[in-house]
Design a protein around this motif. Structure first.
Motif, PDB file in Angstrom:
ATOM      1  N   ASP A 236       0.851  -1.191   0.000  1.00 49.53           N
ATOM      2  CA  ASP A 236       0.000   0.000   0.000  1.00 49.53           C
ATOM      3  C   ASP A 236       0.888   1.242   0.000  1.00 49.53           C
ATOM      4  OD1 ASP A 236      -2.033   1.850   0.210  1.00 49.53           O
ATOM      5  OD2 ASP A 236      -2.454   1.450   2.329  1.00 49.53           O
ATOM      6  N   ALA A 237       1.432   1.565  -1.160  1.00 49.56           N
ATOM      7  CA  ALA A 237       2.330   2.722  -1.256  1.00 49.56           C
ATOM      8  C   ALA A 237       1.607   4.021  -0.924  1.00 49.56           C
ATOM      9  CB  ALA A 237       2.932   2.803  -2.662  1.00 49.56           C
ATOM     10  N   GLY A 238       0.341   4.133  -1.320  1.00 49.66           N
ATOM     11  CA  GLY A 238      -0.420   5.345  -1.020  1.00 49.66           C
ATOM     12  C   GLY A 238      -0.597   5.546   0.472  1.00 49.66           C
ATOM     13  N   GLY A 239      -0.842   4.436   1.197  1.00 49.17           N
ATOM     14  CA  GLY A 239      -0.979   4.532   2.646  1.00 49.17           C
ATOM     15  C   GLY A 239       0.328   4.930   3.309  1.00 49.17           C
ATOM     16  N   ARG A 240       1.454   4.395   2.790  1.00 47.57           N
ATOM     17  CA  ARG A 240       2.764   4.767   3.339  1.00 47.57           C
ATOM     18  C   ARG A 240       3.043   6.242   3.115  1.00 47.57           C
ATOM     19  NH1 ARG A 240       2.959   0.585   6.632  1.00 47.57           N
ATOM     20  NH2 ARG A 240       3.182  -1.412   5.538  1.00 47.57           N
ATOM     21  N   MET A 241       2.718   6.735   1.915  1.00 48.83           N
ATOM     22  CA  MET A 241       2.925   8.153   1.630  1.00 48.83           C
ATOM     23  C   MET A 241       2.032   9.014   2.509  1.00 48.83           C
ATOM     24  SD  MET A 241       4.369  10.642   0.148  1.00 48.83           S
ATOM     25  CE  MET A 241       5.394   9.861  -1.099  1.00 48.83           C
ATOM     26  N   GLY A 242       0.790   8.559   2.745  1.00 47.13           N
ATOM     27  CA  GLY A 242      -0.108   9.299   3.626  1.00 47.13           C
ATOM     28  C   GLY A 242       0.444   9.398   5.039  1.00 47.13           C
ATOM     29  N   GLY A 243       0.998   8.282   5.548  1.00 46.04           N
ATOM     30  CA  GLY A 243       1.599   8.312   6.873  1.00 46.04           C
ATOM     31  C   GLY A 243       2.811   9.220   6.926  1.00 46.04           C
ATOM     32  N   LEU A 244       3.632   9.200   5.862  1.00 46.12           N
ATOM     33  CA  LEU A 244       4.817  10.059   5.787  1.00 46.12           C
ATOM     34  C   LEU A 244       4.425  11.529   5.808  1.00 46.12           C
ATOM     35  CD1 LEU A 244       7.796  10.714   5.245  1.00 46.12           C
ATOM     36  CD2 LEU A 244       7.376  10.251   2.823  1.00 46.12           C
ATOM     37  N   ILE A 245       3.459  11.892   4.981  1.00 44.74           N
ATOM     38  CA  ILE A 245       3.029  13.295   4.923  1.00 44.74           C
ATOM     39  C   ILE A 245       2.365  13.705   6.234  1.00 44.74           C
ATOM     40  CG2 ILE A 245       1.460  14.912   3.786  1.00 44.74           C
ATOM     41  CD1 ILE A 245       1.971  13.402   1.187  1.00 44.74           C
ATOM     42  N   GLY A 246       1.511  12.829   6.778  1.00 45.26           N
ATOM     43  CA  GLY A 246       0.843  13.146   8.033  1.00 45.26           C
ATOM     44  C   GLY A 246       1.834  13.365   9.168  1.00 45.26           C
ATOM     45  N   GLY A 247       2.842  12.494   9.262  1.00 48.77           N
ATOM     46  CA  GLY A 247       3.859  12.657  10.298  1.00 48.77           C
ATOM     47  C   GLY A 247       4.660  13.930  10.117  1.00 48.77           C
ATOM     48  N   THR A 248       4.973  14.267   8.862  1.00 48.11           N
ATOM     49  CA  THR A 248       5.748  15.484   8.587  1.00 48.11           C
ATOM     50  C   THR A 248       4.944  16.730   8.912  1.00 48.11           C
ATOM     51  OG1 THR A 248       6.877  14.299   6.794  1.00 48.11           O
ATOM     52  CG2 THR A 248       7.108  16.683   6.839  1.00 48.11           C
ATOM     53  N   VAL A 249       3.648  16.717   8.582  1.00 48.13           N
ATOM     54  CA  VAL A 249       2.784  17.857   8.923  1.00 48.13           C
ATOM     55  C   VAL A 249       2.683  18.009  10.439  1.00 48.13           C
ATOM     56  CG1 VAL A 249       0.406  18.708   8.845  1.00 48.13           C
ATOM     57  CG2 VAL A 249       1.467  17.800   6.775  1.00 48.13           C
ATOM     58  N   ALA A 250       2.550  16.887  11.145  1.00 48.69           N
ATOM     59  CA  ALA A 250       2.492  16.950  12.608  1.00 48.69           C
ATOM     60  C   ALA A 250       3.789  17.514  13.172  1.00 48.69           C
ATOM     61  CB  ALA A 250       2.223  15.554  13.176  1.00 48.69           C
ATOM     62  N   TRP A 251       4.927  17.087  12.628  1.00 46.54           N
ATOM     63  CA  TRP A 251       6.218  17.652  13.032  1.00 46.54           C
ATOM     64  C   TRP A 251       6.245  19.169  12.818  1.00 46.54           C
ATOM     65  CZ3 TRP A 251      11.050  14.460  11.143  1.00 46.54           C
ATOM     66  CH2 TRP A 251      11.346  13.474  12.103  1.00 46.54           C
ATOM     67  N   THR A 252       5.700  19.606  11.674  1.00 45.95           N
ATOM     68  CA  THR A 252       5.693  21.033  11.348  1.00 45.95           C
ATOM     69  C   THR A 252       4.880  21.825  12.371  1.00 45.95           C
ATOM     70  OG1 THR A 252       5.911  20.532   8.987  1.00 45.95           O
ATOM     71  CG2 THR A 252       5.110  22.721   9.574  1.00 45.95           C
ATOM     72  N   LEU A 253       3.698  21.306  12.707  1.00 46.30           N
ATOM     73  CA  LEU A 253       2.845  21.998  13.680  1.00 46.30           C
ATOM     74  C   LEU A 253       3.516  22.054  15.052  1.00 46.30           C
ATOM     75  CD1 LEU A 253      -0.639  20.503  12.716  1.00 46.30           C
ATOM     76  CD2 LEU A 253       0.301  22.749  12.111  1.00 46.30           C
TER      77      LEU A 253
END
Length: 220
Positions: free
Chosen positions: A180-197
């Protein structure tokens, strides 16, 4: 205005000068760490692409960058609790970045096979390191074995599976339902956005703490 003056006087008594508590300087520090966050996520993902078939390099790089982010976050915030809070998104960033590349490769060029398990290297040994021998529907046996380390998923000989294998042999074969590459990318982006906040919050609170003359990081 009165609060700002009081904070400035407290800072002055602690030996700080106005330049040390400039809001623009705090904003630049915060922006620099935000850039680091996105660069770190991109670097781990690129490392995973460049070392397809081996997770050692991206995992090692990811751990180093995650620790570096935690240290920089504490220095920005002048407290440790936000760094602790950042551990959860760090796991999403690390797992997403490391696993996205191989799963994207399998989705792009992988061959889907319907197979039956005909042998398990761990059968009768009680071990958790499974190497499953697989047979196609036409009766031929795949040279590559499906690898699984653990005991939470324990299929039996004779069970039918759908797998996706890399015809180039670079990426290990996986169960089709796990790719599930899309799910992995979603987790990557979500974690990065959380880091940003978290970084933005750390920059704001760190600026306030500097105005109050708080020198060293604490736990609150």
């Amino acid at each position: 205005m009165a609060t700002g003056t009081r904070d400035w006087r407290i800072a002055a008594r602690n030996g700080l000068v106005p330049e040390d508590i400039s809001p623009w300087k705090s904003a630049r520090r915060t922006f620099a760490l935000v850039v680091f966050v996105w660069a770190a996520a991109a670097a781990i993902t690129c490392a995973a692409y460049l070392t397809l078939g081996s997770e050692v390099v991206p995992i090692a790089l990811g751990v180093v960058l995650c620790l570096a982010f935690a240290v920089l976050l504490m220095l920005l915030h002048r407290a440790a609790w936000l760094a602790v809070l950042a551990v959860v998104p760090a796991l999403f960033v690390l797992v997403g970045a490391v696993q996205y590349a191989p799963e994207a490769a399998l989705e792009r060029r992988g061959v889907r096979e319907s197979v039956v398990i005909v042998a398990d290297s761990a059968a009768g040994t009680g071990g958790d390191n499974h190497r499953f021998t697989l047979r196609r529907t036409d009766g031929s046996t795949l040279k590559e074995k499906l690898e699984y380390d653990g005991d939470t998923w324990d299929p039996k000989v004779g069970e039918r599976l759908d797998v996706i294998r890399d015809p180039e042999g670079t990426v290990p074969m996986e169960q089709a339902e796990d790719v599930d590459a899309g799910g992995r990318m979603g987790g990557l982006i979500g974690g990065t956005v959380a880091w940003t906040l978290i970084t933005v919050l750390a920059g704001r609170r760190g600026h306030v703490r500097r105005r109050r003359g708080i020198e060293m990081p604490d736990y609150m």
